[in-house]
Scaffold this active site. Structure first.
Site, PDB file in Angstrom:
ATOM      1  NE  ARG A  63       4.746   1.895   0.148  1.00  0.00           N
ATOM      2  CZ  ARG A  63       5.629   1.567   0.793  1.00  0.00           C
ATOM      3  NH1 ARG A  63       6.910   1.787   0.301  1.00  0.00           N
ATOM      4  NH2 ARG A  63       5.512   0.949   1.941  1.00  0.00           N
ATOM      5  CE  LYS A 104      11.633  -2.363  -5.622  1.00  0.00           C
ATOM      6  NZ  LYS A 104      12.346  -3.577  -6.350  1.00  0.00           N
ATOM      7  CD  GLU A 140      10.126 -11.517  -8.276  1.00  0.00           C
ATOM      8  OE1 GLU A 140      10.175 -10.896  -7.300  1.00  0.00           O
ATOM      9  OE2 GLU A 140      11.169 -11.083  -9.198  1.00  0.00           O
ATOM     10  CE  LYS A 167      13.798 -10.491 -10.459  1.00  0.00           C
ATOM     11  NZ  LYS A 167      14.290 -10.400  -9.323  1.00  0.00           N
ATOM     12  CG  ASN A 219       1.372   0.672   4.166  1.00  0.00           C
ATOM     13  OD1 ASN A 219       1.324  -0.298   4.024  1.00  0.00           O
ATOM     14  ND2 ASN A 219       2.617   0.961   4.280  1.00  0.00           N
ATOM     15  N   GLY A 220      -0.935  -0.826   6.271  1.00  0.00           N
ATOM     16  CA  GLY A 220      -0.722  -1.936   7.575  1.00  0.00           C
ATOM     17  C   GLY A 220      -1.634  -2.944   7.810  1.00  0.00           C
ATOM     18  CG  HIS A 233      20.146 -35.872  -6.520  1.00  0.00           C
ATOM     19  ND1 HIS A 233      20.590 -37.558  -6.243  1.00  0.00           N
ATOM     20  CD2 HIS A 233      21.493 -35.375  -6.531  1.00  0.00           C
ATOM     21  CE1 HIS A 233      21.686 -37.455  -6.208  1.00  0.00           C
ATOM     22  NE2 HIS A 233      22.226 -36.506  -6.282  1.00  0.00           N
ATOM     23  CD1 TRP A 291       0.250  -6.226  -2.985  1.00  0.00           C
ATOM     24  CD2 TRP A 291       0.024  -6.880  -0.812  1.00  0.00           C
ATOM     25  NE1 TRP A 291       0.715  -7.721  -2.903  1.00  0.00           N
ATOM     26  CE2 TRP A 291       0.714  -7.960  -1.490  1.00  0.00           C
ATOM     27  CE3 TRP A 291      -0.280  -6.950   0.605  1.00  0.00           C
ATOM     28  CZ2 TRP A 291       1.048  -9.168  -0.920  1.00  0.00           C
ATOM     29  CZ3 TRP A 291      -0.216  -8.169   1.091  1.00  0.00           C
ATOM     30  CH2 TRP A 291       0.770  -9.320   0.335  1.00  0.00           C
ATOM     31  CB  CYS A 315      -0.963   0.230   1.082  1.00  0.00           C
ATOM     32  SG  CYS A 315      -1.954  -1.341   1.378  1.00  0.00           S
ATOM     33  CD  GLU A 359      17.094 -12.510  -8.425  1.00  0.00           C
ATOM     34  OE1 GLU A 359      16.756 -13.090  -7.486  1.00  0.00           O
ATOM     35  OE2 GLU A 359      16.956 -11.435  -8.897  1.00  0.00           O
TER      36      GLU A 359
HETATM   37  C1  G6P Z   1       9.155  -8.229  -2.211  1.00  0.00           C
HETATM   38  C2  G6P Z   1       9.974  -7.954  -3.471  1.00  0.00           C
HETATM   39  C3  G6P Z   1      11.056  -8.529  -3.859  1.00  0.00           C
HETATM   40  C4  G6P Z   1      12.154  -8.308  -2.913  1.00  0.00           C
HETATM   41  C5  G6P Z   1      11.717  -8.831  -1.447  1.00  0.00           C
HETATM   42  C6  G6P Z   1      12.815  -8.351  -0.486  1.00  0.00           C
HETATM   43  O1  G6P Z   1       9.060  -9.587  -2.283  1.00  0.00           O
HETATM   44  O2  G6P Z   1       8.865  -8.029  -4.582  1.00  0.00           O
HETATM   45  O3  G6P Z   1      11.645  -8.066  -5.176  1.00  0.00           O
HETATM   46  O4  G6P Z   1      13.402  -9.032  -3.033  1.00  0.00           O
HETATM   47  O5  G6P Z   1      10.401  -8.243  -1.341  1.00  0.00           O
HETATM   48  O6  G6P Z   1      12.676  -6.963  -0.298  1.00  0.00           O
HETATM   49  P1  G6P Z   1      13.625  -6.279   0.123  1.00  0.00           P
HETATM   50  O7  G6P Z   1      13.328  -4.861   0.229  1.00  0.00           O
HETATM   51  O8  G6P Z   1      13.743  -6.329   1.656  1.00  0.00           O
HETATM   52  O9  G6P Z   1      15.136  -6.561  -0.477  1.00  0.00           O
END
Ligand code: G6P
Length: 617
Positions: free
Chosen positions: A27, A612, A497, A494, A101-102, A513, A75, A2, A490
């Protein structure tokens, strides 16, 4: 999670809030809303969907006039994303309005109590409970708004960043924070104030900001100093006004189609910004105050524990390999969300490194709080300057990547790795665990990395061609070994996501395995097969895939011929030291996921269900 924006001043609030919400959309973006005060009434409009949907709706259904307003991009936590659950929320009298937000964890008993007093709820949200609790307290105790908000918040368990407006007292907005970030922009001569989840909504209006700390409440009135207090004991505080370094250009797309693409291409400069002023190659010096001032803590540590989430957790895994190999200090990597609840063994001889782009991730924050309670030394590696984790750590180092707006993290990852390599080299030098030659070779090569990242980015067209072939595959497998095993994780993350294709990352040898059972002629397998390290072993793994007709997309060192002969497609990256190779092998994987997502018409910068910055558990 949010984004909230508020304005009180002399300008029309609507355009400021809409633009601010667009900047905070990273956000959360499942619904949005706005409330404006036109001098007489509150005009409220909200809708499921994005800020553009809100704009269309608000422009049709309400007056957009007014110098005071609050807005929200959501969110969802409590209640599905729909018009009714969107913020802002009214109190029953419709005099008060809130954005939040929270999560209010004890909303259920509070709701019950308010219902027993005749309060009626239209949404499923915890936020509507909060605003009615404030109204109840205000009426029952006959309090001013600021005091009523403060008292109500003492009854609340959970996390919040809120802004509250009361049309009976239209010269003020109340803001408060616990666990979720909140910045107040202070306009010239206190003629206007801005409230936001981060400073991006007000950057063109003021560079002066106050970041609220947890447990603080602010009464904001035009022409007056901000009254800042502790919620719990009413202590009056002196607001600290910070000068912001952020500029507008950094938070705009700058000609790129998406923020993610811009951020991928920013990596050469972002890495330079990360080591600039820290790494003096000719002198053989790495300057990092956060380490220099606490060197003994690191050198005498029994072990380093790294806590993080998401992409930052992958950077932590790379760091484990790098620190252990250079500095020979044992490293453990933990998901912050697991670490915080599993009663881990932590002693005052441990160093805990928290990696977080945003510096706000709830689980990572909780993990460092636990580590501090147990006496460990906490070192934060954050990107957002002034963020909560950077403030709550005993020491730290910023990545200096600049704002990262695309939800899928790119430049944050490579700059986190850069900072952690610098730390490892610094510790290794201090410990004498690597030779002088080795130390200098790494510094010199790290300095060449930005140019090599730029070279890796030139494979874009080749990657696009490969993306077009595999964009409809339902599954992908990513394999890597050693320093490049976390890169495989990673790369898979990506793709998941932003393109919603199922992907798994695996250590290449571990494929035998389990995942090998998945391989058939339809399965694309991305293999990081750069020279050095375990090259021959990875080549054997490629042979095993080939024997089962899997489609091989190999990331290889420029000039490689052996893998080229085996793979269906190769993407070249420049040669480098094995330990630095994740900084290069990551680049084609970012581009591959980007192009696949674009070809699948996915919303690259705002993928579904993600946020994010995850400020709730
Ligand atoms: C969310 C974001 C990711 C990020 C993760 C950790 O899931 O979508 O892109 O890696 O949070 O966030 P931070 O700000 O702690 O690196």
């Amino acid at each position: 999670m949010c984004g909230i924006v508020g304005y009180i001043g002399y300008r029309e609030a609507y355009p400021i809030i809409i633009k601010g919400l667009q900047r905070l959309e990273y956000r959360g973006y499942d619904s949005a809303g706005i409330a404006l005060y036109d001098g007489k009434n509150i005009n409220l409009s909200k809708t499921k969907g994005k800020v553009v949907d809100l704009q269309k709706r608000a422009e049709q259904e309400i007056s957009l006039k007014g110098y005071i307003g609050i807005g929200h991009t959501r969110w969802a936590t409590h209640g599905v994303p729909n018009d009714v659950n969107s913020h802002p929320h009214y109190s029953n009298s419709e005099d008060l309005v809130v954005i939040h937000n929270g999560i209010i964890e004890n909303y259920a008993p509070l709701k019950k109590e308010l219902q027993s007093k005749g309060y009626v709820f239209t949404s499923d949200t915890d936020t509507e409970v909060l605003i009615n609790l404030i109204e109840y307290v205000q009426k029952n105790e006959n309090l001013k708004l600021g005091k009523a908000v403060q008292l109500a918040l003492t009854q609340v368990v959970g996390a919040y960043a809120i802004a509250v407006f009361d049309k009976k007292k239209p010269n003020e907005v109340i803001a408060a924070r616990m666990g979720s970030p909140l910045a107040i922009g202070v306009g010239e001569d206190k003629k206007e104030f801005f409230i936001a989840s981060d400073a991006s909504p007000f950057i063109e209006y003021t560079k002066n900001a106050i970041y609220l700390e947890d447990g603080e409440i602010a009464v904001i009135r035009v022409g007056k100093d901000i009254k800042l207090r502790k919620i719990a004991d009413d202590t009056l505080l002196d607001p600290f006004i910070q000068a912001l370094e952020l500029n507008l250009e950094q938070i705009e797309k700058g000609g790129y189609e998406h923020f993610m693409l811009k951020e991928i291409h920013e990596q050469p400069n972002a890495i330079i910004d990360t080591y600039r002023g820290r790494m003096l190659v000719n002198e053989g010096i790495i300057r990092m105050a956060g380490i220099d001032n606490h060197l003994e803590r690191f050198l005498n540590a029994d072990r380093i524990i790294i806590v993080a989430c998401g992409t930052s957790w992958h950077a932590a895994l790379v760091a484990e390999y790098v620190i252990e190999s250079l500095a020979r200090i044992p490293v453990e990597v933990e998901y912050a969300s697991e670490f915080r609840y599993r009663n881990p063994i932590i002693t005052s001889k441990d160093v805990v490194i928290a990696i977080s782009q945003s510096g706000e991730t709830a689980d990572t924050r909780a993990a460092i709080q636990l580590a501090k309670q147990k006496g460990a030394f906490v070192f934060g590696v954050c990107n957002v300057v002034g963020s909560t984790i950077s403030r709550e750590s005993d020491a730290g180092a910023y990545t200096h990547a600049g704002p990262e707006i695309g939800v899928a993290s790119t430049k944050a990852f490579t700059t986190q790795i850069t900072v952690l390599i610098l730390i490892a080299l610094k510790l290794a030098k201090a410990k004498g665990s690597i030779s002088n030659d080795e130390y200098f070779t790494h510094l010199q090569e790290l300095e060449r990395i930005p140019a090599k990242v730029a070279e890796a980015l030139t494979s874009d067209e080749n990657i696009k061609t490969i993306a077009a072939i595999y964009k409809d595959s339902p599954n992908f497998l990513y394999l890597g070994r050693g320093f490049n095993f976390p890169v495989a994780l990673e790369g898979a993350l990506k793709l998941k996501e932003i393109s919603y294709i199922h992907a798994e990352g695996y250590p290449a040898a571990e494929m035998k395995h389990g995942p090998i059972a998945l391989i058939d002629e339809k399965m694309p397998i991305v293999v990081i097969a750069t020279k050095k390290g375990h090259y021959e072993k990875v080549v054997s793994n490629i042979e095993e895939i080939k024997a089962r007709s899997g489609k091989i997309i190999a990331i290889v060192t420029k000039g490689d011929v052996d893998v080229k002969a085996l793979a269906d497609h190769v993407i070249e990256v420049p040669d480098t030291l094995e330990l630095l190779s994740p900084l290069l092998t990551t680049i084609p994987l970012q581009l591959l996921s980007y192009h696949i997502a674009v070809m699948r018409n996915c919303n690259v910068d705002q993928p579904r269900n993600l946020a994010k910055s995850v400020t709730v558990e």
